[in-house]
Design an enzyme around this catalytic site. Structure first.
Site, PDB file in Angstrom:
ATOM      1  N   LYS A 128     141.888  52.632  56.272  1.00 42.25           N
ATOM      2  CA  LYS A 128     143.087  52.508  57.103  1.00 42.25           C
ATOM      3  C   LYS A 128     143.153  51.093  57.684  1.00 42.25           C
ATOM      4  O   LYS A 128     142.210  50.322  57.583  1.00 42.25           O
ATOM      5  CB  LYS A 128     143.075  53.528  58.246  1.00 42.25           C
ATOM      6  CG  LYS A 128     142.895  54.987  57.811  1.00 42.25           C
ATOM      7  CD  LYS A 128     144.052  55.512  56.983  1.00 42.25           C
ATOM      8  CE  LYS A 128     143.785  56.938  56.519  1.00 42.25           C
ATOM      9  NZ  LYS A 128     144.825  57.423  55.576  1.00 42.25           N
ATOM     10  N   SER A 174     147.740  56.735  50.690  1.00 43.65           N
ATOM     11  CA  SER A 174     147.956  56.589  52.130  1.00 43.65           C
ATOM     12  C   SER A 174     148.094  55.135  52.571  1.00 43.65           C
ATOM     13  O   SER A 174     148.584  54.861  53.663  1.00 43.65           O
ATOM     14  CB  SER A 174     146.827  57.253  52.919  1.00 43.65           C
ATOM     15  OG  SER A 174     145.616  56.525  52.778  1.00 43.65           O
TER      16      SER A 174
END
Length: 220
Positions: A93, A39
């Site tokens: 993230k 990701s």
């Protein structure tokens, strides 16, 4: 039995103290996390072990999320590690927007507080398949790489939304393959456990878990 246990503890107290201090250190000061998914490609690769600075934002009670002293708040462009209640797992993230920011995305291009971010095409990074594109994204002076698929995902458009107090909007650099704030919503400040800015070492899952020398002690 208790006598043997006391003897065992006494004879190994130095080792037990070392283990206890190491666990406290990893819980409250610094740790490394395995990255199992893509990701955050191309910045972070599957198999990377990233260093997590757990004192970047708070001093906490060891083994808890209870803050003792607030040191700083996350800023745009930083890579954060947080225990997401909505995702029910630890996530990595990049902070895109902080409290008070208004952000939207159109065709995978971000607009922050009404202004479009600057995007520049770049050559594909190592380990990248040929069917993707990679761009440099400039986030108010912070330049980093992102990856896009040939066909944008349904997550390529959102907003505009305004980030509430004590929350953050965080996205994965692999924009079409990341379950981030577009899926789980804003990241609460209290869920953030640290900041990462480097790879300690990396194992290649597709090559018998052999080390990747080019990624050892690599800053990002």
């Amino acid at each position: 039995m208790f006598k043997k246990l006391r003897t065992l503890l006494r004879d190994n107290r130095s080792f037990l103290l070392f283990i206890s201090l190491m666990l406290v250190f990893r819980s409250a000061v610094a740790d490394w996390n395995t990255v199992p998914t893509g990701s955050m490609l191309p910045t972070i690769v599957e198999g990377d072990r990233i260093l997590v600075n757990k004192m970047a934002y708070d001093i906490r009670v060891p083994f808890t999320h209870i803050p003792l002293v607030k040191l700083a708040d996350p800023t745009r462009g930083e890579i954060i590690v947080f225990d997401s209640k909505k995702a029910d797992k630890k996530l990595i993230k990049r902070v895109i927007a902080v409290p008070g920011d208004t952000v939207m995305m159109r065709d995978n291009r971000l607009y922050l507080n009404g202004k479009p971010l600057v995007y520049t095409s770049q050559a594909l990074s190592a380990y990248a398949p040929a069917n993707v594109t990679e761009w440099q994204e400039e986030l108010l002076g912070i330049v980093h790489s992102i990856r896009l698929n040939p066909q944008p995902s349904p997550l390529a458009n959102f907003g505009p939304v305004t980030v509430p107090d004590n929350q953050y909007l965080a996205l994965g650099d692999n924009r079409d393959n990341s379950a981030d704030s577009r899926v789980i919503g804003f990241v609460p400040r209290e869920e953030i456990i640290g900041r990462s800015s480097s790879v300690v070492f990396s194992l290649d899952y597709n090559d018998y878990y052999l080390p990747r020398p080019d990624r050892m002690m690599r800053a990002f």
